[in-house]
Design a protein around this motif. Structure first.
Motif, PDB file in Angstrom:
ATOM      1  N   UNK A 111     -11.206   4.245  -3.178  1.00 16.04           N
ATOM      2  CA  UNK A 111      -9.826   3.889  -2.886  1.00 16.04           C
ATOM      3  C   UNK A 111      -9.330   2.722  -3.733  1.00 16.04           C
ATOM      4  N   UNK A 112      -8.208   2.959  -4.396  1.00 17.67           N
ATOM      5  CA  UNK A 112      -7.457   1.908  -5.075  1.00 17.67           C
ATOM      6  C   UNK A 112      -6.027   1.961  -4.564  1.00 17.67           C
ATOM      7  N   UNK A 113      -5.476   0.803  -4.254  1.00 16.59           N
ATOM      8  CA  UNK A 113      -4.065   0.721  -3.897  1.00 16.59           C
ATOM      9  C   UNK A 113      -3.270   0.461  -5.164  1.00 16.59           C
ATOM     10  N   UNK A 206     -18.946   3.981  -3.446  1.00 16.86           N
ATOM     11  CA  UNK A 206     -17.594   4.484  -3.226  1.00 16.86           C
ATOM     12  C   UNK A 206     -16.874   3.596  -2.221  1.00 16.86           C
ATOM     13  N   UNK A 207     -15.694   3.111  -2.587  1.00 15.14           N
ATOM     14  CA  UNK A 207     -14.884   2.374  -1.610  1.00 15.14           C
ATOM     15  C   UNK A 207     -14.159   3.397  -0.738  1.00 15.14           C
ATOM     16  N   UNK A 208     -14.428   3.348   0.565  1.00 20.31           N
ATOM     17  CA  UNK A 208     -13.872   4.351   1.472  1.00 20.31           C
ATOM     18  C   UNK A 208     -12.740   3.806   2.335  1.00 20.31           C
ATOM     19  N   UNK A 209     -12.599   2.474   2.385  1.00 23.90           N
ATOM     20  CA  UNK A 209     -11.530   1.900   3.207  1.00 23.90           C
ATOM     21  C   UNK A 209     -11.091   0.557   2.636  1.00 23.90           C
ATOM     22  N   UNK A 210      -9.783   0.305   2.734  1.00 20.55           N
ATOM     23  CA  UNK A 210      -9.198  -0.973   2.298  1.00 20.55           C
ATOM     24  C   UNK A 210      -8.208  -1.368   3.381  1.00 20.55           C
ATOM     25  N   UNK A 211      -8.546  -2.398   4.162  1.00 21.32           N
ATOM     26  CA  UNK A 211      -7.694  -2.743   5.295  1.00 21.32           C
ATOM     27  C   UNK A 211      -7.611  -1.573   6.256  1.00 21.32           C
ATOM     28  N   UNK A 212      -6.398  -1.111   6.519  1.00 21.98           N
ATOM     29  CA  UNK A 212      -6.185   0.023   7.421  1.00 21.98           C
ATOM     30  C   UNK A 212      -6.182   1.363   6.700  1.00 21.98           C
ATOM     31  N   UNK A 213      -6.379   1.361   5.383  1.00 20.47           N
ATOM     32  CA  UNK A 213      -6.247   2.577   4.580  1.00 20.47           C
ATOM     33  C   UNK A 213      -7.605   3.203   4.297  1.00 20.47           C
ATOM     34  N   UNK A 219      -9.138  13.830  -2.750  1.00 19.49           N
ATOM     35  CA  UNK A 219     -10.231  14.172  -3.655  1.00 19.49           C
ATOM     36  C   UNK A 219     -10.162  13.240  -4.862  1.00 19.49           C
ATOM     37  N   UNK A 220     -11.272  13.044  -5.570  1.00 21.24           N
ATOM     38  CA  UNK A 220     -11.235  12.188  -6.762  1.00 21.24           C
ATOM     39  C   UNK A 220     -10.119  12.598  -7.720  1.00 21.24           C
ATOM     40  N   UNK A 221      -9.330  11.595  -8.144  1.00 23.01           N
ATOM     41  CA  UNK A 221      -8.224  11.837  -9.060  1.00 23.01           C
ATOM     42  C   UNK A 221      -6.893  12.076  -8.379  1.00 23.01           C
ATOM     43  N   UNK A 222      -6.887  12.219  -7.048  1.00 20.74           N
ATOM     44  CA  UNK A 222      -5.637  12.487  -6.337  1.00 20.74           C
ATOM     45  C   UNK A 222      -4.935  11.192  -5.932  1.00 20.74           C
ATOM     46  N   UNK A 223      -3.608  11.270  -5.849  1.00 24.79           N
ATOM     47  CA  UNK A 223      -2.754  10.147  -5.467  1.00 24.79           C
ATOM     48  C   UNK A 223      -1.791  10.626  -4.386  1.00 24.79           C
ATOM     49  N   UNK A 224      -1.509   9.743  -3.436  1.00 31.52           N
ATOM     50  CA  UNK A 224      -0.462  10.045  -2.457  1.00 31.52           C
ATOM     51  C   UNK A 224       0.244   8.752  -2.069  1.00 31.52           C
ATOM     52  N   UNK A 225       1.515   8.835  -1.679  1.00 32.09           N
ATOM     53  CA  UNK A 225       2.209   7.632  -1.203  1.00 32.09           C
ATOM     54  C   UNK A 225       1.719   7.239   0.185  1.00 32.09           C
ATOM     55  N   UNK A 226       1.807   5.964   0.492  1.00 33.54           N
ATOM     56  CA  UNK A 226       1.511   5.517   1.847  1.00 33.54           C
ATOM     57  C   UNK A 226       2.592   6.027   2.793  1.00 33.54           C
ATOM     58  N   UNK A 234      -0.273  -2.334   6.836  1.00 32.70           N
ATOM     59  CA  UNK A 234      -0.879  -3.073   5.729  1.00 32.70           C
ATOM     60  C   UNK A 234      -0.183  -4.411   5.526  1.00 32.70           C
ATOM     61  N   UNK A 235       1.134  -4.401   5.556  1.00 31.07           N
ATOM     62  CA  UNK A 235       1.881  -5.645   5.348  1.00 31.07           C
ATOM     63  C   UNK A 235       1.646  -6.633   6.489  1.00 31.07           C
ATOM     64  N   UNK A 236       1.434  -6.135   7.695  1.00 26.18           N
ATOM     65  CA  UNK A 236       1.167  -7.025   8.823  1.00 26.18           C
ATOM     66  C   UNK A 236      -0.149  -7.776   8.642  1.00 26.18           C
ATOM     67  N   UNK A 237      -1.106  -7.155   7.940  1.00 27.23           N
ATOM     68  CA  UNK A 237      -2.400  -7.799   7.730  1.00 27.23           C
ATOM     69  C   UNK A 237      -2.276  -9.102   6.951  1.00 27.23           C
ATOM     70  N   UNK A 238      -1.234  -9.205   6.120  1.00 30.00           N
ATOM     71  CA  UNK A 238      -1.100 -10.376   5.252  1.00 30.00           C
ATOM     72  C   UNK A 238       0.229 -11.095   5.473  1.00 30.00           C
ATOM     73  N   UNK A 239       0.846 -10.868   6.625  1.00 25.29           N
ATOM     74  CA  UNK A 239       2.140 -11.494   6.920  1.00 25.29           C
ATOM     75  C   UNK A 239       1.975 -12.466   8.075  1.00 25.29           C
TER      76      UNK A 239
END
Length: 245
Positions: A111-113, A206-213, A219-226, A234-239
Motif C-alpha cells: 500500500x502506497x497513499x 508487503x505493506x498491508x495497512x496504513x492507518x485505517x487503509x 491487485x499489484x499495480x491497481x489504483x483506486x480513490x479513497x 484518515x484525516x481525523x488521525x492527524x487532525x
C-alpha cells in the motif's frame, strides 16, 4: 493570509513539505522574482508569485487521495534517472498530479497513499502523530519466541532503539516464518533491518495497512480513490488542532 513557503509549496501538491524545504535550501524557489532560501519565509499564496525551477506554483482547487498497490520492482518516485519502472508510470491517467506519501523500497510491495495534499502528507509522515503501518513479512528460518519479543520491545538501529511494535505470528517452519508487524515510526528500511538484527533476513515484505487503509481488494499495480469515509477517517488521525514542525 500568510503561510510558510514550504507549506504553500507542499499544499500545491508538488511534493512533501520536507522535500519543499530542500528545494528552498537549494535556491530553486523564487517569490516575486527573488530567490528565497530562508526556511519559514512567509508568503500570501493569493498575492505572491511563487516559482519552483522557473515554473509558477498553482494552488489546487481541490485535493485528491488514491490507494496504490505498488508491485515489487517499482521505485517510489515520479522520476527515476536509471529508467526503472516507477510510480509515475501508473499515475499518468489520474485527473490530478499526485505524489506518494512515504516510500517502499524497490523489493517491497503493498500500500502506497498518493495525494496532491502536501499538508496531509506532511502530517501522515510526521513522527508526532505515529500513524500505524502494518507489514506482512516472510523471513528465512524458524522465528523463535525470543526473536518475536525482541521485535516487539525494540531493537537498536543506528544507536537508537526502535519504538515498541506489535507482532502477530501467521506461521513458522524450519525454512521460513510469516508474521504481521505493526509500527508507528518509519525509519529507512526499518523492518528489513530489524529482522536482520534477530537473524532472520526478509524474503518477502508487503505493506498491508496504513492507518485505517488496507490493500484488501486491490491487485499489484491497481489504483483506486479513497472513499469519503476512508478519507474522513484518515484525516481525523492527524487532525488535533496543532501544526507539526
Amino acid at each position: 493570509m500568510k503561510e510558510r513557503l514550504q507549506k504553500v509549496i507542499a499544499g500545491a501538491g508538488l511534493t512533501s513539505r520536507r522535500k519543499a524545504e530542500q528545494w528552498i535550501a537549494q535556491g530553486r524557489v523564487r517569490v516575486n522574482g527573488r530567490v528565497v532560501v530562508e526556511q519559514g519565509f512567509k508568503v500570501d499564496p493569493e498575492v505572491d508569485r511563487i516559482e519552483v525551477d522557473g515554473r509558477s506554483v498553482a494552488i489546487p482547487d481541490h485535493t485528491v487521495c488514491f490507494l496504490f498497490y505498488k508491485p515489487i520492482g517499482v521505485v517510489t518516485t515520479l522520476h527515476d534517472p536509471q529508467g526503472r519502472p516507477a510510480v509515475a508510470d501508473y499515475v499518468r491517467d489520474l485527473p490530478k498530479r499526485v505524489f506518494p506519501v512515504g516510500r517502499l523500497d524497490i523489493n517491497s510491495s503493498g500500500l502506497l497513499l498518493l495525494t496532491n495534499d502536501g499538508e496531509l502528507a506532511h502530517r501522515l509522515m510526521h513522527p508526532r502523530f505515529g500513524v500505524e503501518k502494518t507489514y506482512r513479512v516472510v523471513v528465512r528460518g524458524y522465528l523463535e519466541n525470543p526473536g518475536i519479543r525482541r521485535l516487539e520491545t525494540g531493537i537498536v538501529l543506528d544507536g537508537v532503539r526502535t519504538a515498541p511494535a506489535r507482532v502477530r505470528l501467521r506461521g513458522r517452519g524450519r525454512e521460513r516464518s510469516e508474521f504481521d508487524i505493526t509500527l508507528h515510526e518509519g525509519r529507512n528500511r526499518q523492518v528489513r533491518r530489524m529482522c536482520k538484527a534477530v537473524g532472520h533476513p526478509v524474503l518477502e515484505l508487503t505493506r498491508v495497512q496504513y492507518g485505517n487503509l488496507t490493500i484488501d481488494g486491490l491487485a499489484p499495480g491497481e489504483i483506486r480513490p479513497l472513499t469519503e469515509e476512508e478519507e474522513r477517517t484518515l484525516r481525523k488521525l492527524v487532525a488535533d488542532g496543532r501544526e507539526p514542525r
